[in-house]
Write an enzyme that holds these catalytic residues in place. Structure first.
Site, PDB file in Angstrom:
ATOM      1  N   TYR A 109       0.857  -1.191   0.000  1.00 23.65           N
ATOM      2  CA  TYR A 109       0.000   0.000   0.000  1.00 23.65           C
ATOM      3  C   TYR A 109       0.886   1.231   0.000  1.00 23.65           C
ATOM      4  CZ  TYR A 109      -3.112   3.701   1.503  1.00 23.65           C
ATOM      5  OH  TYR A 109      -3.816   4.871   1.559  1.00 23.65           O
ATOM      6  N   GLU A 197      -3.580   7.336  -4.145  1.00 18.11           N
ATOM      7  CA  GLU A 197      -3.485   6.068  -3.417  1.00 18.11           C
ATOM      8  C   GLU A 197      -3.262   4.936  -4.413  1.00 18.11           C
ATOM      9  OE1 GLU A 197      -6.165   4.468   0.131  1.00 18.11           O
ATOM     10  OE2 GLU A 197      -6.933   3.875  -1.815  1.00 18.11           O
TER      11      GLU A 197
END
Ligand code: GDP
Ligand code: MN
Length: 410
Positions: A109, A197
């Site tokens: 992530y 993101e």
């Protein structure tokens, strides 16, 4: 402003972030055509809606044949996908992104956000990708890596490398991973994003580093200087009330209550919402018509507020400094006539030319309830709501009968 995954991937890849080969499809036949063009024998079909959590909701399908691609596309297109973020009504799937499937070894992530406390761009990363960041933060906060970027120099290569080491990336993938991180940072900065993101950033079995999912949010106030970003706006993904308001330059946020608000000034608009709640009802919206609102602008505001079927009463609260009460009153009267408004309007005007404004309302012959103070206005709006819906006041018998609106005007 949010954009779709496939749009974010295209922007990011322009900054050197590696992404799988992919194409957009609007029909099942197009999806098959895209898969054929991409080549290979495994594809991922992804519903393009402005929401995360699509994987868990069935919006990401791995397909092993053209037949499967066609079937999955037929299922997804035109369906409403309900994710953790969409609310129970879900979101209509109108486009699909077809990608070459990749064999994933590791899911990481990485996110870029504006940290208001440090007033810096901040990178958040964790080796436990795939999950939503909120879950990771709750379950294993110790796995979160944070890097704060100095605005004067931007993200440095050593910071990106440090981050990659922290993510457990091996030496062989380090150059690619570092390039991806720095590319994402440059995209964030150069495009006036407020959020980037990549979840997951995947390391593949054959040692490639690829952004498998991408989300970007942009600063609305910077869109004027980012035409290439602005044109990616998908109005069908937005609250239609808010999309219409933004066309008129009105600051509008849709809410769930029944009292529509038309107010000048963001602070006064918030105070008005508070007073409505205090008086026992819920606002249908936040709306700031801004300073110097012309009668046309007020009329546009009315159109948007009245376009909301939830709205049972309209509360106009104007404290005129730059604005002029007589103009606002003209706008209210104009809108009420033009749009044949049949629901109660409560108007509280104060400040510049207030007497003239009140006179215009009084002499308009319209049933507009006037109020002197904000508290008075909120109470009258809630009373009017109860008289329309047969709410608490009438049921208790505490307030005698419904007020005759024309009679209440002063
Ligand atoms: P989200 O659920 O809306 O965040 O959608 P994602 O694009 O992140 O997809 C969810 C999950 O699908 C990812 O975490 C991956 O595990 C899986 N996935 C996405 N793309 C691929 C791919 O190309 N190959 C494989 N095998 N899995 C993928
Ligand atoms: Mn994701």
């Amino acid at each position: 402003m949010d954009i779709h995954e496939y749009q974010a991937k295209e922007l990011l890849s322009n900054f050197g972030v590696p992404v799988p080969r992919g194409n957009v499809a609007y029909t099942p036949d197009q999806a098959v055509y895209c898969a054929r063009e991409i080549g290979g024998n495994r594809w991922v079909l992804k519903a393009q809606i402005h929401s995360g959590g699509r994987g868990q909701a069935g919006g990401v399908r791995v397909c092993g044949s053209e037949h499967e691609v066609h079937a999955a596309a037929s299922e997804l297109l035109g369906a409403r996908l309900v994710t953790k973020q969409t609310g129970p009504q879900g979101k209509l799937v109108q486009r699909l992104y077809v990608e070459a499937a990749v064999p994933i070894a590791k899911e990481l992530y990485i996110g870029f956000v504006l940290d208001r406390r440090s007033e810096r761009v901040c990178v958040v990363a964790t080796p436990e990708g795939g999950m939503e960041i909120e879950e990771i933060a709750a379950q294993s906060p110790e796995s979160l890596l944070r890097v704060v970027i100095e605005p004067a120099v931007g993200m440095q290569a050593f910071q990106a490398r440090e981050l990659c080491f922290g993510l457990g990336i091996e030496a062989a993938q380090l150059p690619d991973a570092t390039r991806a991180v720095l590319g994402a940072y440059r995209a964030f900065r150069d495009l006036d994003a407020t959020m980037v993101e990549i979840n997951p950033l995947a390391v593949t079995v054959d040692g490639r580093v690829l952004a498998l999912d991408a989300k970007m949010t942009f600063d609305d106030n910077a869109l004027f200087r980012r035409p290439t970003v602005r044109e990616l706006r998908d109005y069908t993904e937005e609250d239609p009330r808010e999309a219409e308001a933004s066309k008129h330059g009105l600051n509008y946020v849709g809410l769930d209550g029944e009292i529509g608000c038309i107010v000048n000034g963001a602070g006064l608009a918030m105070a008005t919402m508070d007073m409505i709640k205090l008086a026992g009802a819920e606002p249908a919206n936040f709306l700031d018509v801004g300073g110097g609102a012309s009668p046309e602008r007020v009329a546009a505001a009315f159109r948007i507020v009245l376009g909301d079927p939830r709205v049972k009463v309209v509360l106009v609260n104007i404290f005129a400094g730059i604005n002029r009460c007589d103009w606002i009153a003209q706008g209210v009267v104009h809108a009420a006539r033009e749009q044949h408004i049949s629901i109660p309007i409560v108007a509280r005007l104060a400040g510049t030319n207030v007497e003239e404004g009140r006179r215009i309302l009084r002499e308009s012959g319209l049933s507009i309830i006037t109020a002197d103070t904000l508290a008075d206005a909120a109470q009258k709006a809630v009373d009017a709501l109860h008289s329309v819906t047969g709410g608490p006041a009438r049921l208790n018998g505490a307030v005698p009968g419904a007020p005759t609106l024309a009679g209440a005007a002063r």
